[in-house]
Design a protein around this motif. Sequence first.
Motif, PDB file in Angstrom:
ATOM      1  N   SER A  37       0.826  -1.205   0.000  1.00 15.61           N
ATOM      2  CA  SER A  37       0.000   0.000   0.000  1.00 15.61           C
ATOM      3  C   SER A  37       0.861   1.255   0.000  1.00 15.61           C
ATOM      4  N   ASP A  40       2.196   1.696  -3.459  1.00 13.97           N
ATOM      5  CA  ASP A  40       1.129   2.151  -4.364  1.00 13.97           C
ATOM      6  C   ASP A  40       0.860   3.648  -4.215  1.00 13.97           C
ATOM      7  N   HIS A  41       0.911   4.141  -2.978  1.00 14.67           N
ATOM      8  CA  HIS A  41       0.573   5.539  -2.715  1.00 14.67           C
ATOM      9  C   HIS A  41       1.777   6.475  -2.732  1.00 14.67           C
TER      10      HIS A  41
END
Length: 174
Positions: A37, A40-41
């Motif tokens: 995550s 991804d961010h």
Amino acid sequence: MDKAASVLTPAQQRLTQSEATDLFITILSDVHSTKASLIDHLPFIVSKAYAKDVKLLLLESGTMINGQMIRLCLVQTQLGLSFSTKPPMLNGCLNLDHYLKTNLKAKSSKSDAIILTHLIIAEAIEIEALRILIGLARNIKPKGVVKRLSVCCTEARQNKKVLKEMLAVHQQTI
């Protein structure tokens, strides 16, 4: 029977092998999904950073996180595990991406401090999760599991230290 005598002490409340394995898989999956995550961010988080040195540090952190993810995948493969469903992240409450999208309108030293603070907290949570994994992994037989997890933990500690140093520098500009 005396009610006090039926209460187990923490030392007596040991996990069974099955419970320890289930806990290991859950925490390993959680750490992996948390790191995925973050990766991804990362482009969005970097775009919200104000100072060039903070942006660079975030990108360097991303490189380190990718290395950790490779080691976690090696552990997963070595143990024959599969993460088909994502558990809720331990640090899901630290949803930096959502926070930045809803609360920060302009880039500033304040936004850098918020980003760094959230990442320091996320690292602290992951360090503790990795410490638990290392303890649980000592009962798992395949060679290299403890070593790979230990390297991830050491890197996370180093990254947390660097993030804290950067935060200290940027707090002076706020």
